[in-house]
Scaffold this motif. Structure first.
Motif, mmCIF file in Angstrom:
data_model
loop_
_atom_site.group_PDB
_atom_site.id
_atom_site.type_symbol
_atom_site.label_atom_id
_atom_site.label_comp_id
_atom_site.label_asym_id
_atom_site.label_seq_id
_atom_site.Cartn_x
_atom_site.Cartn_y
_atom_site.Cartn_z
ATOM 1 N N LEU A 48 0.830 -1.204 0.000
ATOM 2 C CA LEU A 48 0.000 0.000 0.000
ATOM 3 C C LEU A 48 0.864 1.253 0.000
ATOM 4 O O LEU A 48 0.574 2.225 -0.704
ATOM 5 C CB LEU A 48 -0.919 0.003 1.229
ATOM 6 N N GLY A 49 1.934 1.229 0.799
ATOM 7 C CA GLY A 49 2.819 2.389 0.880
ATOM 8 C C GLY A 49 3.492 2.685 -0.444
ATOM 9 O O GLY A 49 3.560 3.837 -0.873
ATOM 10 N N GLN A 50 3.971 1.617 -1.114
ATOM 11 C CA GLN A 50 4.634 1.826 -2.392
ATOM 12 C C GLN A 50 3.648 2.326 -3.446
ATOM 13 O O GLN A 50 3.953 3.237 -4.226
ATOM 14 C CB GLN A 50 5.282 0.529 -2.868
ATOM 15 N N ALA A 51 2.438 1.756 -3.444
ATOM 16 C CA ALA A 51 1.413 2.192 -4.399
ATOM 17 C C ALA A 51 1.030 3.649 -4.144
ATOM 18 O O ALA A 51 0.825 4.421 -5.089
ATOM 19 C CB ALA A 51 0.174 1.307 -4.287
ATOM 20 N N PHE A 52 0.953 4.031 -2.873
ATOM 21 C CA PHE A 52 0.588 5.404 -2.525
ATOM 22 C C PHE A 52 1.673 6.378 -2.965
ATOM 23 O O PHE A 52 1.397 7.420 -3.578
ATOM 24 C CB PHE A 52 0.355 5.517 -1.018
ATOM 25 N N LEU A 53 2.933 6.038 -2.714
ATOM 26 C CA LEU A 53 4.024 6.928 -3.083
ATOM 27 C C LEU A 53 4.199 7.020 -4.594
ATOM 28 O O LEU A 53 4.614 8.061 -5.114
ATOM 29 C CB LEU A 53 5.330 6.460 -2.430
ATOM 30 N N ASN A 54 3.871 5.954 -5.300
ATOM 31 C CA ASN A 54 3.977 5.974 -6.762
ATOM 32 C C ASN A 54 3.081 7.036 -7.380
ATOM 33 O O ASN A 54 3.385 7.564 -8.455
ATOM 34 C CB ASN A 54 3.618 4.606 -7.347
ATOM 35 N N ASN A 104 -10.556 10.945 -1.063
ATOM 36 C CA ASN A 104 -10.978 11.813 -2.166
ATOM 37 C C ASN A 104 -9.820 12.092 -3.123
ATOM 38 O O ASN A 104 -9.999 12.142 -4.340
ATOM 39 C CB ASN A 104 -11.536 13.126 -1.631
ATOM 40 N N PHE A 105 -8.637 12.276 -2.537
ATOM 41 C CA PHE A 105 -7.435 12.513 -3.342
ATOM 42 C C PHE A 105 -7.162 11.331 -4.264
ATOM 43 O O PHE A 105 -6.903 11.501 -5.463
ATOM 44 C CB PHE A 105 -6.238 12.758 -2.413
ATOM 45 N N LEU A 106 -7.253 10.122 -3.720
ATOM 46 C CA LEU A 106 -6.958 8.926 -4.500
ATOM 47 C C LEU A 106 -7.996 8.683 -5.594
ATOM 48 O O LEU A 106 -7.644 8.320 -6.728
ATOM 49 C CB LEU A 106 -6.878 7.707 -3.571
ATOM 50 N N VAL A 107 -9.269 8.897 -5.280
ATOM 51 C CA VAL A 107 -10.322 8.707 -6.277
ATOM 52 C C VAL A 107 -10.163 9.704 -7.414
ATOM 53 O O VAL A 107 -10.270 9.347 -8.595
ATOM 54 C CB VAL A 107 -11.716 8.854 -5.628
ATOM 55 N N ASP A 108 -9.882 10.955 -7.066
ATOM 56 C CA ASP A 108 -9.685 11.989 -8.080
ATOM 57 C C ASP A 108 -8.473 11.666 -8.953
ATOM 58 O O ASP A 108 -8.504 11.801 -10.180
ATOM 59 C CB ASP A 108 -9.511 13.338 -7.394
ATOM 60 N N LEU A 109 -7.415 11.207 -8.310
ATOM 61 C CA LEU A 109 -6.194 10.883 -9.040
ATOM 62 C C LEU A 109 -6.384 9.644 -9.916
ATOM 63 O O LEU A 109 -5.794 9.553 -11.003
ATOM 64 C CB LEU A 109 -5.039 10.660 -8.056
ATOM 65 N N PHE A 131 5.011 11.537 -10.911
ATOM 66 C CA PHE A 131 4.460 11.786 -12.238
ATOM 67 C C PHE A 131 5.574 11.965 -13.264
ATOM 68 O O PHE A 131 6.700 12.311 -12.941
ATOM 69 C CB PHE A 131 3.555 13.020 -12.219
ATOM 70 N N ARG A 132 5.225 11.725 -14.514
ATOM 71 C CA ARG A 132 6.157 11.889 -15.628
ATOM 72 C C ARG A 132 5.494 12.713 -16.721
ATOM 73 O O ARG A 132 4.275 12.706 -16.864
ATOM 74 C CB ARG A 132 6.564 10.520 -16.202
ATOM 75 N N LYS A 133 6.295 13.399 -17.509
ATOM 76 C CA LYS A 133 5.774 14.250 -18.572
ATOM 77 C C LYS A 133 6.072 13.657 -19.945
ATOM 78 O O LYS A 133 6.824 12.691 -20.076
ATOM 79 C CB LYS A 133 6.365 15.659 -18.463
ATOM 80 N N PHE A 134 5.468 14.263 -20.951
ATOM 81 C CA PHE A 134 5.683 13.845 -22.327
ATOM 82 C C PHE A 134 5.754 15.086 -23.207
ATOM 83 O O PHE A 134 4.965 16.020 -23.051
ATOM 84 C CB PHE A 134 4.536 12.960 -22.815
ATOM 85 N N TYR A 168 -2.581 15.906 -14.203
ATOM 86 C CA TYR A 168 -2.216 14.874 -13.232
ATOM 87 C C TYR A 168 -1.154 15.400 -12.270
ATOM 88 O O TYR A 168 -1.250 15.206 -11.056
ATOM 89 C CB TYR A 168 -1.697 13.615 -13.936
ATOM 90 N N GLN A 169 -0.147 16.056 -12.818
ATOM 91 C CA GLN A 169 0.910 16.620 -11.975
ATOM 92 C C GLN A 169 0.342 17.608 -10.972
ATOM 93 O O GLN A 169 0.720 17.610 -9.794
ATOM 94 C CB GLN A 169 1.968 17.297 -12.849
ATOM 95 N N GLN A 170 -0.544 18.473 -11.426
ATOM 96 C CA GLN A 170 -1.151 19.473 -10.542
ATOM 97 C C GLN A 170 -1.940 18.811 -9.419
ATOM 98 O O GLN A 170 -1.850 19.222 -8.254
ATOM 99 C CB GLN A 170 -2.042 20.407 -11.348
ATOM 100 N N LYS A 171 -2.696 17.779 -9.767
ATOM 101 C CA LYS A 171 -3.497 17.084 -8.758
ATOM 102 C C LYS A 171 -2.609 16.347 -7.758
ATOM 103 O O LYS A 171 -2.847 16.382 -6.548
ATOM 104 C CB LYS A 171 -4.459 16.103 -9.433
ATOM 105 N N ALA A 172 -1.574 15.656 -8.268
ATOM 106 C CA ALA A 172 -0.674 14.915 -7.384
ATOM 107 C C ALA A 172 0.110 15.858 -6.468
ATOM 108 O O ALA A 172 0.364 15.544 -5.302
ATOM 109 C CB ALA A 172 0.284 14.068 -8.212
ATOM 110 N N SER A 173 0.473 17.027 -6.987
ATOM 111 C CA SER A 173 1.263 17.986 -6.205
ATOM 112 C C SER A 173 0.415 18.743 -5.189
ATOM 113 O O SER A 173 0.961 19.369 -4.274
ATOM 114 C CB SER A 173 1.933 18.996 -7.141
ATOM 115 N N ALA A 174 -0.904 18.689 -5.359
ATOM 116 C CA ALA A 174 -1.782 19.480 -4.497
ATOM 117 C C ALA A 174 -2.090 18.803 -3.165
ATOM 118 O O ALA A 174 -2.722 19.409 -2.301
ATOM 119 C CB ALA A 174 -3.096 19.772 -5.223
ATOM 120 N N PHE A 175 -1.646 17.552 -2.987
ATOM 121 C CA PHE A 175 -1.961 16.847 -1.749
ATOM 122 C C PHE A 175 -1.261 17.519 -0.570
ATOM 123 O O PHE A 175 -0.070 17.807 -0.601
ATOM 124 C CB PHE A 175 -1.514 15.387 -1.851
#
Length: 254
Positions: free
Chosen positions: A105-111, A218-223, A115-118, A162-169
Motif C-alpha cells: 500500500l505504501g509503495q502504491a501510494f508513493l507511486n 478523495n485525493f486517490l479517487v480523483d487521481l 508523475f512523468r511528462k511527455f 495529473y501533476q497538478q493534482k498529485a502535487s496538491a496533496f
C-alpha cells in the motif's frame, strides 16, 4: 556556333538581302530565347529535385522522431498503468475486497506522486514547417495529418493536470502520514526521468488507517480518474503515432 551565325549575317548583309536578314535575326533571337527558357526550366527542375530530396530527408527524420515518441509512450503506458493499478488496489483494500500489505500500500501510494511528462520530438517537423518544404509534399492529406498531429496537445494537458493534482496533496493536513516515509529513500536516488521512489520495507505510517481519512480517499479517487484519462490518451496517441509513421512510409515508397 556564334562565329557561324556571324558569317551568315555578314553574307546576307553583303548581298543586300534585308528581309532575309531580318527573318534570320528574329530566328536567331528566338533560338536564344528558347535556349534561355530551356536553361531556366532545367534549373527549376534541379531545384525542385533538390527540394524533394530535402523534404524526403525531413520526413525520414520525422519518422525517427515518431519512433522515439512511441518508445516514450510505451514507458509511460507501463508507468501510469502501474499507478492506476496501485490506486485501484488501495481502494479495493479500503473496501475490504483485497488485503494488501502495508509495504504494498505504501509503495502504491508513493507511486502516485511520481508523475512523468511527455513532449513531442518535433525538431524535424519545425524545420519542415519553417522552411516551407511542407508545401512540397504532394499528398496534401498527409501534410494536414502531420500538422494536426504536432498541433494536438491533449496528452500533454492531461499529464499536466495529473501533476497538478498529485502535487496538491497536503501532507500537513493528514497527521497519520509521516513525511519521513517519503524522505527515507535509497542512497542512489536521483531525479532522473525513469527513476521511481523506493523507500524500502519500513514505514512508520499505517496506510490502512491513512486511507480512511476522507481527504486521502478523495485525493486517490480523483487521481485515479485522471490516471485513467492519461492512460487512455496514451493509447490514442500511440495509435495516431503509428498511423502517421505508416502514412509517411507509404508516401516515401511511391
Amino acid at each position: 556556333m556564334i562565329a557561324i551565325f556571324r558569317k551568315i549575317r555578314q553574307k546576307l548583309l553583303a548581298q543586300n538581302r534585308g528581309p532575309q536578314y531580318l527573318s534570320y535575326a528574329l530566328g536567331e533571337i528566338l533560338l536564344v530565347v528558347i535556349g534561355i527558357l530551356i536553361a531556366l526550366q532545367l534549373n527549376i527542375q534541379k531545384e525542385e529535385n533538390k527540394e524533394k530530396k530535402v523534404t524526403a530527408q525531413l520526413l525520414i527524420g520525422i519518422q525517427a522522431d515518431l519512433k522515439l515518441e512511441a518508445e516514450r509512450i510505451d514507458f509511460l503506458q507501463a508507468y501510469y498503468g502501474d499507478i492506476t493499478d496501485g490506486i485501484q488496489q488501495i481502494l479495493l483494500t479500503y473496501q475490504g475486497i483485497e488485503n494488501n500489505t502495508n509495504q504494498e500500500l505504501g509503495q502504491a501510494f508513493l507511486n502516485t506522486f511520481e508523475f512523468r511528462k511527455f513532449s513531442k520530438f518535433n525538431t524535424n517537423y519545425q524545420t519542415l514547417y519553417g522552411s516551407g518544404f511542407l508545401q512540397e509534399i504532394e499528398d496534401k492529406e498527409l501534410s494536414e495529418e502531420i500538422v494536426t498531429y504536432y498541433s494536438k496537445q491533449f496528452l500533454e494537458w492531461s499529464l499536466e493536470i495529473y501533476q497538478q493534482k498529485a502535487s496538491a496533496f497536503d501532507f500537513n493536513g493528514v497527521p497519520q502520514f509521516d513525511p519521513l516515509d517519503k524522505l527515507q529513500r535509497g542512497e542512489n536516488y536521483q531525479s532522473i526521468p525513469n527513476f521511481r521512489l523506493d523507500v524500502g520495507g519500513h514505514y512508520t505510517t499505517d496506510f490502512k488507517e491513512l486511507i480512511k481519512e476522507s481527504q486521502v480517499l478523495n485525493f486517490l479517487v480523483d487521481l485515479l480518474h485522471q490516471s485513467e484519462l492519461v492512460f487512455s490518451n496514451l493509447k490514442t496517441y500511440k495509435e495516431t503515432n503509428l498511423t502517421l509513421s505508416n502514412r509517411i512510409q507509404k508516401y516515401l515508397d511511391q
